[in-house]
Design a protein around this motif. Structure first.
Motif, short mmCIF file in Angstrom:
data_model
loop_
_atom_site.label_atom_id
_atom_site.label_comp_id
_atom_site.label_asym_id
_atom_site.label_seq_id
_atom_site.Cartn_x
_atom_site.Cartn_y
_atom_site.Cartn_z
N PHE B 49 0.83 -1.24 -0.11
CA PHE B 49 0.01 -0.26 -0.05
C PHE B 49 0.79 1.30 0.06
CE2 PHE B 49 -3.11 3.12 0.73
CZ PHE B 49 -2.74 3.76 1.98
N ASP B 52 2.58 1.68 -3.44
CA ASP B 52 1.59 1.99 -4.33
C ASP B 52 1.32 3.79 -4.24
OD1 ASP B 52 -1.14 -0.25 -5.43
OD2 ASP B 52 0.82 0.27 -6.25
N GLY B 83 -8.74 2.85 -4.39
CA GLY B 83 -9.07 1.37 -4.27
C GLY B 83 -7.75 0.54 -3.37
N SER B 84 -6.70 1.07 -3.39
CA SER B 84 -5.68 0.72 -2.60
C SER B 84 -6.09 1.02 -0.96
CB SER B 84 -4.36 1.27 -2.87
OG SER B 84 -3.94 0.93 -4.32
N ALA B 86 -8.57 1.55 0.24
CA ALA B 86 -10.03 0.80 0.57
C ALA B 86 -9.55 -0.57 0.76
CB ALA B 86 -10.94 0.72 -0.34
N SER B 87 -8.56 -1.23 0.02
CA SER B 87 -8.10 -2.69 0.53
C SER B 87 -7.47 -2.87 1.68
CB SER B 87 -7.35 -3.08 -0.65
OG SER B 87 -7.96 -3.00 -2.04
N VAL B 88 -6.69 -1.64 1.87
CA VAL B 88 -5.80 -1.81 3.43
C VAL B 88 -6.64 -1.48 4.51
CG1 VAL B 88 -4.78 0.52 3.48
CG2 VAL B 88 -3.54 -1.74 3.88
#
Lengths: 196, 149
Positions: B49, B52, B83-84, B86-88
């Motif tokens: 994360f 990115d 998106g990143s 949200a994913s973490v």
């Protein structure tokens, strides 16, 4: 043939984000699926195409489900879905789409094109649990054919009986139950086939 | 520093990050996915994360520095960052990204520059805490493996 009893189903995950690939891989492995990840739709097709050349005895190489991100540069998840559904050899593989955006028209488009499910990102463990029925469906179709002593002829896709192989197919069914589901399409019997 | 005290520090840190809104429920999902078979999972995701995010922040700065801003490209970048995050489970960063996208849609350069500034600050604040978190985890793991030997 050494097969990991835990790795029954093989899922191909497609996402251009490394982070999301790590995440989906972990989610799938936690659910005891064997996982291959690729970072693009074209690589996914390459992988699926390659699998076709292998003898179906290599159950652990078969792909039982494709889960793909929608938004990817080049080939989108929707494009990949279309290509899979348009392919005579790949069309029975269940496809699931993932997206970070909740766009109803996008969701409908994908479902209409043949996607089994549409997951909103970030994908949760509860979403991955919904994959199981789609994977089992592919397996039970094969078992049904086997029980009837039938197989699908690879060239014509016609269902043919394998009456002189009844014992073999029963044994294979027992084996398959523990090992991996087989695709519903191509199947090469080691014995002779009776073409009706 | 005892193992118990390290564990306590880590717990206090993570709890405060939730309370502050830095992290949301998705981070808890990640923690649940970590186990003996993948002990470094959360750390790995955090590091990805951060890599990115820093790449995207640099890209955004470049894109907004142009005489004529390509808002579609800016939006695509922010979409990735959203998106990143949200994913973490990086809640605050994600929220600022949503505001940022709004400015992109309005072709509002000033708004975008402000949003970039905000997202940068939120990100580095989070990054700082993540750094402390990973250090504590490493110390704990070192302690635990020493105890086993």
């Amino acid at each position: 043939m050494a097969v990991d009893a835990g790795a029954q189903f093989h899922v191909l995950a497609v996402d251009d984000s490394l982070m999301d690939r790590k995440l989906i891989e972990r989610l799938l492995k936690t659910s005891s699926y064997q996982v291959t990840t690729v970072d693009s739709g074209s690589k996914a097709l390459e992988f699926l195409g390659l699998r076709e050349d292998h003898s179906p005895d290599h159950h652990e190489m078969e792909v039982n489900l494709v889960i793909t991100d929608y938004c990817m540069p080049g080939m989108t998840g929707y494009d990949l879905l279309k290509k899979i559904k348009e392919s005579s050899s790949l069309k029975d593989i269940p496809v699931v789409i993932m997206s970070s955006e909740n766009v109803p028209s996008r969701i409908n488009r994908c479902l209409e094109e043949g996607a089994e499910e549409f997951f909103l990102k970030p994908v949760q463990l509860s979403d991955v649990k919904r994959l199981r029925p789609h994977l089992l469906k592919g397996k039970s179709k094969d078992q049904q054919l086997q029980e009837e002593g039938k197989e699908v002829d690879s060239n014509t896709n016609a269902i043919i009986s394998t009456s002189n192989n009844n014992n073999k197919s029963k044994k294979r069914k027992a084996m398959d139950e523990e090992i991996a589901p087989v695709r519903t399409r191509l199947r090469f019997s080691t014995g002779s086939l009776t073409i009706v | 520093m005892s193992l118990t005290s390290l564990r306590e520090q880590l717990k206090v840190l993570i709890d405060s990050m939730f309370t502050e809104g830095l992290l949301d429920q998705q981070f808890q999902q990640l923690q649940m996915l970590q186990d003996e078979s993948s002990p470094g999972f959360v750390a790995e995701v955090i590091m990805l994360f951060c890599e990115d995010s820093e790449r995207i922040l640099a890209e955004l700065a470049k894109l907004l520095d142009q005489p004529v801003v390509d808002f579609q490209k800016v939006d695509a970048c922010v979409h990735q960052l959203k998106g990143s995050s949200a994913s973490v489970g990086a809640q605050n960063v994600k929220l600022v990204c949503m505001q940022f996208r709004q400015c992109c849609e309005e072709n509002n350069k000033e708004g975008c520059l402000n949003a970039l500034d905000m997202v940068r600050r939120q990100y580095f604040h989070l990054n700082n805490k993540f750094g402390t978190m990973l250090q504590l985890e490493q110390s704990i793991q070192a302690y635990e493996s020493k105890q086993q030997n």
